[in-house]
Write an enzyme that holds these catalytic residues in place. Sequence first.
Site, PDB file in Angstrom:
ATOM      1  N   SER A 189     -36.212  19.196  60.591  1.00 42.30           N
ATOM      2  CA  SER A 189     -37.197  20.094  59.975  1.00 42.30           C
ATOM      3  C   SER A 189     -38.087  20.789  61.001  1.00 42.30           C
ATOM      4  CB  SER A 189     -38.057  19.327  58.955  1.00 42.30           C
ATOM      5  OG  SER A 189     -37.248  18.728  57.958  1.00 42.30           O
ATOM      6  N   ARG A 190     -37.600  20.908  62.220  1.00 41.91           N
ATOM      7  CA  ARG A 190     -38.328  21.565  63.314  1.00 41.91           C
ATOM      8  C   ARG A 190     -39.628  20.848  63.689  1.00 41.91           C
ATOM      9  NH1 ARG A 190     -33.879  23.259  63.294  1.00 41.91           N
ATOM     10  NH2 ARG A 190     -33.233  25.442  63.525  1.00 41.91           N
TER      11      ARG A 190
END
Length: 211
Positions: A189-190
């Site tokens: 999810s970065r």
Amino acid sequence: MDIGDMRRDFESVGLDRQALDDDPFRQFENWFNQAVEAGIDDPNALTLATADASGAPGARTVLLKYFDTEGFVFYTNYGSRKARALAENPRAAMLFPWVPLNRQITIEGRVEKVSRKESLRYFMSRPEGSQLGAWVSQQSAVIESRQALETKLERMKARFREGGIPLPESWGGYRVIPERIEFWQGRPSRLHDRFEYRLEDGHWQINRLQP
């Protein structure tokens, strides 16, 4: 060409402060050895970023050839574009993109030339073809054709047919003396893990950075 959907999530075990060495050079060595053990092609390849006196940036791939607590060393022609930029603005950034491990390391700091003795020691360890290449190429200068380059090579082979190939005056090493080193570990999810070592008053301060 729209490539906005080209992405992947970074799956890894992550990185926490307890896993980091207090010394950034030892931490770099740990990750470098892991990159070698993972079979990453050219783990010593890095992107070197410079800027000249006007602020115009430049970036290119070079190879790290040595590192210790004094800094990180690469070699080049002293007339190259990167060398001219460093003469005007002796600062640089290095980026090691170990994508298969979802890792990267960024090193930023001032730059100085290594001693001629150190350059000679490394030059003499290079294969003969690479030694000749240092004499043949006036790096970054315009040349009319590949054939002209090959012709210069044959001339240098003839010139140094007898005896060893000496170190050119126009070729040698630079050392990036780090003031900041960042270790980046990709996460889902970065929400990546980033830890920064920053040199302050002679001591390395370690901080987690937001992704």
